[in-house]
Design an enzyme around this catalytic site. Structure first.
Site, PDB file in Angstrom:
ATOM      1  N   HIS A 108      31.019  74.993  40.087  1.00 45.52           N
ATOM      2  CA  HIS A 108      31.431  74.741  38.697  1.00 45.52           C
ATOM      3  C   HIS A 108      32.949  74.587  38.607  1.00 45.52           C
ATOM      4  O   HIS A 108      33.460  73.694  37.928  1.00 45.52           O
ATOM      5  CB  HIS A 108      31.016  75.907  37.787  1.00 45.52           C
ATOM      6  CG  HIS A 108      29.531  76.082  37.609  1.00 45.52           C
ATOM      7  ND1 HIS A 108      28.891  77.275  37.829  1.00 45.52           N
ATOM      8  CD2 HIS A 108      28.575  75.212  37.197  1.00 45.52           C
ATOM      9  CE1 HIS A 108      27.595  77.139  37.567  1.00 45.52           C
ATOM     10  NE2 HIS A 108      27.381  75.891  37.186  1.00 45.52           N
ATOM     11  N   LYS A 153      16.609  81.277  25.955  1.00 45.85           N
ATOM     12  CA  LYS A 153      16.654  81.052  27.394  1.00 45.85           C
ATOM     13  C   LYS A 153      17.002  82.360  28.095  1.00 45.85           C
ATOM     14  O   LYS A 153      18.021  82.980  27.777  1.00 45.85           O
ATOM     15  CB  LYS A 153      17.698  79.975  27.716  1.00 45.85           C
ATOM     16  CG  LYS A 153      17.736  79.646  29.179  1.00 45.85           C
ATOM     17  CD  LYS A 153      18.434  78.363  29.515  1.00 45.85           C
ATOM     18  CE  LYS A 153      18.413  78.180  31.029  1.00 45.85           C
ATOM     19  NZ  LYS A 153      19.110  77.015  31.474  1.00 45.85           N
ATOM     20  N   ARG A 178      24.407  67.813  42.443  1.00 47.51           N
ATOM     21  CA  ARG A 178      24.396  68.327  43.811  1.00 47.51           C
ATOM     22  C   ARG A 178      23.424  67.572  44.692  1.00 47.51           C
ATOM     23  O   ARG A 178      23.613  67.463  45.888  1.00 47.51           O
ATOM     24  CB  ARG A 178      24.021  69.812  43.822  1.00 47.51           C
ATOM     25  CG  ARG A 178      25.114  70.720  43.301  1.00 47.51           C
ATOM     26  CD  ARG A 178      24.579  72.070  43.002  1.00 47.51           C
ATOM     27  NE  ARG A 178      23.418  71.953  42.129  1.00 47.51           N
ATOM     28  CZ  ARG A 178      22.746  72.960  41.613  1.00 47.51           C
ATOM     29  NH1 ARG A 178      23.073  74.184  41.906  1.00 47.51           N
ATOM     30  NH2 ARG A 178      21.726  72.756  40.810  1.00 47.51           N
ATOM     31  N   SER A 195      23.980  78.924  40.960  1.00 47.14           N
ATOM     32  CA  SER A 195      23.950  80.236  40.299  1.00 47.14           C
ATOM     33  C   SER A 195      22.747  81.041  40.775  1.00 47.14           C
ATOM     34  O   SER A 195      22.833  82.260  40.952  1.00 47.14           O
ATOM     35  CB  SER A 195      23.877  80.060  38.781  1.00 47.14           C
ATOM     36  OG  SER A 195      25.010  79.393  38.309  1.00 47.14           O
TER      37      SER A 195
HETATM   38  O1  PNS Z   1      23.610  75.014  33.571  1.00 48.91           O
HETATM   39  P1  PNS Z   1      22.359  74.406  33.005  1.00 48.91           P
HETATM   40  O2  PNS Z   1      21.359  75.483  32.664  1.00 48.91           O
HETATM   41  O3  PNS Z   1      21.792  73.335  33.886  1.00 48.91           O
HETATM   42  O4  PNS Z   1      22.817  73.690  31.618  1.00 48.91           O
HETATM   43  C1  PNS Z   1      21.864  73.063  30.809  1.00 48.91           C
HETATM   44  C2  PNS Z   1      22.452  72.737  29.429  1.00 48.91           C
HETATM   45  C3  PNS Z   1      23.056  73.970  28.798  1.00 48.91           C
HETATM   46  C4  PNS Z   1      23.533  71.700  29.574  1.00 48.91           C
HETATM   47  C5  PNS Z   1      21.303  72.171  28.559  1.00 48.91           C
HETATM   48  O5  PNS Z   1      20.202  73.030  28.624  1.00 48.91           O
HETATM   49  C6  PNS Z   1      21.684  71.968  27.107  1.00 48.91           C
HETATM   50  O6  PNS Z   1      22.470  71.124  26.780  1.00 48.91           O
HETATM   51  N1  PNS Z   1      21.083  72.799  26.229  1.00 48.91           N
HETATM   52  C7  PNS Z   1      21.333  72.727  24.799  1.00 48.91           C
HETATM   53  C8  PNS Z   1      20.110  72.127  24.078  1.00 48.91           C
HETATM   54  C9  PNS Z   1      20.167  70.623  24.190  1.00 48.91           C
HETATM   55  O7  PNS Z   1      20.954  69.978  23.544  1.00 48.91           O
HETATM   56  N2  PNS Z   1      19.334  70.083  25.108  1.00 48.91           N
HETATM   57  C10 PNS Z   1      19.417  68.655  25.417  1.00 48.91           C
HETATM   58  C11 PNS Z   1      18.342  67.854  24.766  1.00 48.91           C
HETATM   59  S1  PNS Z   1      17.377  67.298  26.100  1.00 48.91           S
END
Ligand code: PNS
Length: 173
Positions: A17, A41, A90, A128
């Protein structure tokens, strides 16, 4: 002013990150690191802990803002008047998820753009979930996460060592 958003769970933030943040911040005037604090979540670390770790790891770095968000990413994008969302890639398996998320967000907000940055090869296996797994079994995570985060995780484990095993499980989702 060109504003990019780097969203994620950061559960916890890793060196991968940090590398994406370093590279993405060179592409914009302000990079907003947005930490998802979604009550629905399941995460190993609370939103407050994840924010604290990210702030400690990014202390004194210029051109960055750390925020927490709940709800839809497109709402934050609109609110912050962003030009793009940055995500690290990745592997091919990451690509599938990222392409779906980019497409869904583009449907929700037509001006939404995604900037996918390939991970540095030596960091492409750092995640993570691996960090949580290694930490949960007492392994050394100091080469996978920034020092303040390694210290935070070690402190958290030591605080909880008297608790039943299920409460010190950092593996999460
Ligand atoms: O680190 P991550 O868990 O891969 O991040 C995922 C994240 C936070 C970017 C994604 O889950 C997100 O944007 N969540 C907010 C809800 C949303 O807007 N989802 C996208 C519609 S598909």
């Amino acid at each position: 002013m060109r504003i990019f958003i780097y969203p994620g769970s950061f559960d916890p933030m890793t060196n991968g990150h940090v590398d994406i943040i370093r590279r993405a911040s060179g592409l914009c005037d302000l990079l907003i690191v947005a930490i998802l604090s979604n009550r629905h979540k399941k995460t190993a670390f609370s939103a407050d802990e994840r924010v604290e770790m990210v702030q400690a790891a990014l202390k004194n770095k210029k051109g960055l803002e750390v925020v927490r968000f709940d709800g839809l990413l497109v709402d934050l994008y609109r609110l912050k008047q962003a030009s793009a969302v940055v995500r690290g890639l990745r592997s091919e398996s990451d690509y599938r998820f990222e392409a779906e998320m980019a497409a869904a967000n583009k449907i929700l907000l037509p001006e939404y753009e995604t900037c996918l940055l390939p991970s540095r090869i030596d960091l492409s296996f750092t995640s993570s979930s691996i960090v949580r797994e290694v930490a949960a079994f007492g392994g050394n995570i100091s080469r996978m996460v920034p020092k303040p985060i390694a210290d935070f995780v070690a402190q958290r484990l030591s605080e909880k060592q008297d608790m039943p095993a299920e409460h010190i499980d950092l593996k999460g989702d």
